[in-house]
Design a protein around this motif. Structure first.
Motif, PDB file in Angstrom:
ATOM      1  N   LYS A  80       0.853  -1.018  -0.010  1.00  0.00           N
ATOM      2  CA  LYS A  80       0.046   0.066  -0.143  1.00  0.00           C
ATOM      3  C   LYS A  80       0.900   1.290   0.201  1.00  0.00           C
ATOM      4  CE  LYS A  80      -3.851  -1.999   2.410  1.00  0.00           C
ATOM      5  NZ  LYS A  80      -4.215  -2.191   4.128  1.00  0.00           N
ATOM      6  N   PHE A  81       1.840   1.189   0.873  1.00  0.00           N
ATOM      7  CA  PHE A  81       2.826   2.311   1.179  1.00  0.00           C
ATOM      8  C   PHE A  81       3.508   2.569  -0.299  1.00  0.00           C
ATOM      9  CE2 PHE A  81       6.931   4.078   1.813  1.00  0.00           C
ATOM     10  CZ  PHE A  81       6.830   5.153   2.144  1.00  0.00           C
ATOM     11  N   ILE A  82       4.356   1.663  -1.209  1.00  0.00           N
ATOM     12  CA  ILE A  82       4.807   1.876  -2.326  1.00  0.00           C
ATOM     13  C   ILE A  82       3.828   2.149  -3.385  1.00  0.00           C
ATOM     14  CG2 ILE A  82       5.081  -0.541  -3.088  1.00  0.00           C
ATOM     15  CD1 ILE A  82       7.799   2.009  -2.920  1.00  0.00           C
ATOM     16  N   ARG A  83       2.639   1.759  -3.534  1.00  0.00           N
ATOM     17  CA  ARG A  83       1.665   2.053  -4.415  1.00  0.00           C
ATOM     18  C   ARG A  83       1.319   3.385  -4.357  1.00  0.00           C
ATOM     19  NH1 ARG A  83      -0.135  -1.711  -7.920  1.00  0.00           N
ATOM     20  NH2 ARG A  83       0.041  -3.998  -7.277  1.00  0.00           N
ATOM     21  N   PHE A  84       1.340   3.925  -3.198  1.00  0.00           N
ATOM     22  CA  PHE A  84       0.807   5.474  -2.843  1.00  0.00           C
ATOM     23  C   PHE A  84       2.092   6.226  -3.594  1.00  0.00           C
ATOM     24  CE2 PHE A  84       1.515   9.233  -0.501  1.00  0.00           C
ATOM     25  CZ  PHE A  84       0.098  10.007  -0.514  1.00  0.00           C
ATOM     26  N   VAL A  85       3.252   5.877  -3.324  1.00  0.00           N
ATOM     27  CA  VAL A  85       4.511   6.445  -3.735  1.00  0.00           C
ATOM     28  C   VAL A  85       4.456   6.397  -5.207  1.00  0.00           C
ATOM     29  CG1 VAL A  85       6.880   6.582  -3.801  1.00  0.00           C
ATOM     30  CG2 VAL A  85       5.745   6.190  -1.570  1.00  0.00           C
ATOM     31  N   ILE A  86       4.339   5.221  -5.639  1.00  0.00           N
ATOM     32  CA  ILE A  86       4.349   5.215  -7.448  1.00  0.00           C
ATOM     33  C   ILE A  86       3.255   6.091  -7.958  1.00  0.00           C
ATOM     34  CG2 ILE A  86       4.054   3.501  -9.117  1.00  0.00           C
ATOM     35  CD1 ILE A  86       5.350   1.243  -7.346  1.00  0.00           C
ATOM     36  N   ASP A  87       1.939   6.022  -7.312  1.00  0.00           N
ATOM     37  CA  ASP A  87       0.738   6.719  -8.094  1.00  0.00           C
ATOM     38  C   ASP A  87       1.292   8.367  -8.102  1.00  0.00           C
ATOM     39  OD1 ASP A  87      -0.713   4.282  -8.289  1.00  0.00           O
ATOM     40  OD2 ASP A  87      -1.783   4.892  -6.587  1.00  0.00           O
ATOM     41  N   GLU A  88       1.741   8.690  -6.773  1.00  0.00           N
ATOM     42  CA  GLU A  88       2.345  10.119  -6.969  1.00  0.00           C
ATOM     43  C   GLU A  88       3.499  10.475  -7.959  1.00  0.00           C
ATOM     44  OE1 GLU A  88       2.201  14.002  -5.386  1.00  0.00           O
ATOM     45  OE2 GLU A  88       0.668  12.219  -5.155  1.00  0.00           O
ATOM     46  N   VAL A  89       4.296   9.408  -8.088  1.00  0.00           N
ATOM     47  CA  VAL A  89       5.331   9.697  -9.120  1.00  0.00           C
ATOM     48  C   VAL A  89       4.652   9.874 -10.369  1.00  0.00           C
ATOM     49  CG1 VAL A  89       7.360   8.330 -10.183  1.00  0.00           C
ATOM     50  CG2 VAL A  89       7.394   8.637  -7.744  1.00  0.00           C
ATOM     51  N   ILE A  90       3.878   8.764 -10.759  1.00  0.00           N
ATOM     52  CA  ILE A  90       3.190   8.807 -12.269  1.00  0.00           C
ATOM     53  C   ILE A  90       2.607  10.109 -12.356  1.00  0.00           C
ATOM     54  CG2 ILE A  90       1.540   7.901 -13.198  1.00  0.00           C
ATOM     55  CD1 ILE A  90       2.234   5.122 -12.044  1.00  0.00           C
ATOM     56  N   ARG A  91       1.770  10.622 -11.220  1.00  0.00           N
ATOM     57  CA  ARG A  91       1.170  12.005 -11.351  1.00  0.00           C
ATOM     58  C   ARG A  91       2.289  13.109 -11.574  1.00  0.00           C
ATOM     59  NH1 ARG A  91      -0.359  16.282  -8.589  1.00  0.00           N
ATOM     60  NH2 ARG A  91       0.705  15.560  -6.603  1.00  0.00           N
ATOM     61  N   HIS A  92       3.392  12.992 -11.235  1.00  0.00           N
ATOM     62  CA  HIS A  92       4.276  14.070 -11.587  1.00  0.00           C
ATOM     63  C   HIS A  92       4.771  13.865 -12.852  1.00  0.00           C
ATOM     64  CE1 HIS A  92       5.439  14.786  -6.999  1.00  0.00           C
ATOM     65  NE2 HIS A  92       4.351  14.995  -7.500  1.00  0.00           N
ATOM     66  N   HIS A  93       4.948  12.585 -13.342  1.00  0.00           N
ATOM     67  CA  HIS A  93       5.610  12.358 -14.663  1.00  0.00           C
ATOM     68  C   HIS A  93       4.427  12.669 -15.677  1.00  0.00           C
ATOM     69  CE1 HIS A  93       8.556   9.194 -13.402  1.00  0.00           C
ATOM     70  NE2 HIS A  93       8.772   9.944 -13.116  1.00  0.00           N
ATOM     71  N   GLU A  94       3.335  12.625 -15.582  1.00  0.00           N
ATOM     72  CA  GLU A  94       2.077  12.984 -16.389  1.00  0.00           C
ATOM     73  C   GLU A  94       2.083  14.538 -16.255  1.00  0.00           C
ATOM     74  OE1 GLU A  94      -1.193  11.045 -14.684  1.00  0.00           O
ATOM     75  OE2 GLU A  94      -0.813   9.076 -16.000  1.00  0.00           O
ATOM     76  N   ARG A  95       2.279  15.179 -15.166  1.00  0.00           N
ATOM     77  CA  ARG A  95       2.347  16.633 -15.187  1.00  0.00           C
ATOM     78  C   ARG A  95       3.713  17.126 -15.921  1.00  0.00           C
ATOM     79  NH1 ARG A  95       1.957  18.774  -9.436  1.00  0.00           N
ATOM     80  NH2 ARG A  95       3.901  18.113  -9.453  1.00  0.00           N
ATOM     81  N   ALA A  96       4.789  16.575 -15.967  1.00  0.00           N
ATOM     82  CA  ALA A  96       5.916  16.872 -16.621  1.00  0.00           C
ATOM     83  C   ALA A  96       5.651  16.780 -18.085  1.00  0.00           C
ATOM     84  CB  ALA A  96       7.358  15.806 -16.181  1.00  0.00           C
ATOM     85  N   LYS A  97       5.184  15.867 -18.431  1.00  0.00           N
ATOM     86  CA  LYS A  97       4.894  15.389 -19.959  1.00  0.00           C
ATOM     87  C   LYS A  97       3.938  16.364 -20.524  1.00  0.00           C
ATOM     88  CE  LYS A  97       4.114  11.537 -23.240  1.00  0.00           C
ATOM     89  NZ  LYS A  97       4.999  10.619 -23.235  1.00  0.00           N
ATOM     90  N   SER A  98       2.965  16.839 -19.816  1.00  0.00           N
ATOM     91  CA  SER A  98       1.924  17.651 -20.231  1.00  0.00           C
ATOM     92  C   SER A  98       2.403  19.239 -20.217  1.00  0.00           C
ATOM     93  CB  SER A  98       0.554  17.698 -19.386  1.00  0.00           C
ATOM     94  OG  SER A  98       0.812  18.265 -17.992  1.00  0.00           O
TER      95      SER A  98
END
Length: 100
Positions: A80-98
């Motif tokens: 649960k902890f690492i999924r929370f971190v991964i989801d946040e990282v993906i959100r940041h990556h999507e923002r960087a891409k946009s």
């Protein structure tokens, strides 16, 4: 000490000081992790790579579940902890891409 002022339990205070130090270390480690994943997100945005890598994510989750088990930590909590971190990282990556 008055009845309204609880006495300080030195054993409890020692435990709490250790917890406070661990919490500080966790925050610093997370900050460092996010500095690195920010660079990854910028690289992915420049090279037109997808924000997420489901295969890597699953391998990381499996690896960290095993580490949690070996450390006598509930692997479900670790996941649960690492999924929370991964989801946040993906959100940041999507923002960087946009933004790129």
């Amino acid at each position: 000490m008055t009845q309204d002022t609880p006495s300080i339990d030195p054993v409890l205070a020692g435990f709490r000081a250790s917890i406070d130090n661990i919490d500080a270390a966790l925050i610093h480690m997370l900050a460092e992790r996010f500095r690195i994943t920010k660079a990854v997100g910028e690289y992915k945005a420049k090279t037109d790579l997808p924000a997420s890598d489901p295969g890597r994510e699953e391998r990381q989750i499996a690896r960290l579940r095993k580490l949690a088990e070996d450390a006598h930590l509930d692997p479900d909590f670790g996941e649960k902890f690492i999924r929370f971190v991964i989801d946040e990282v993906i959100r940041h990556h999507e923002r960087a891409k946009s933004e790129g």
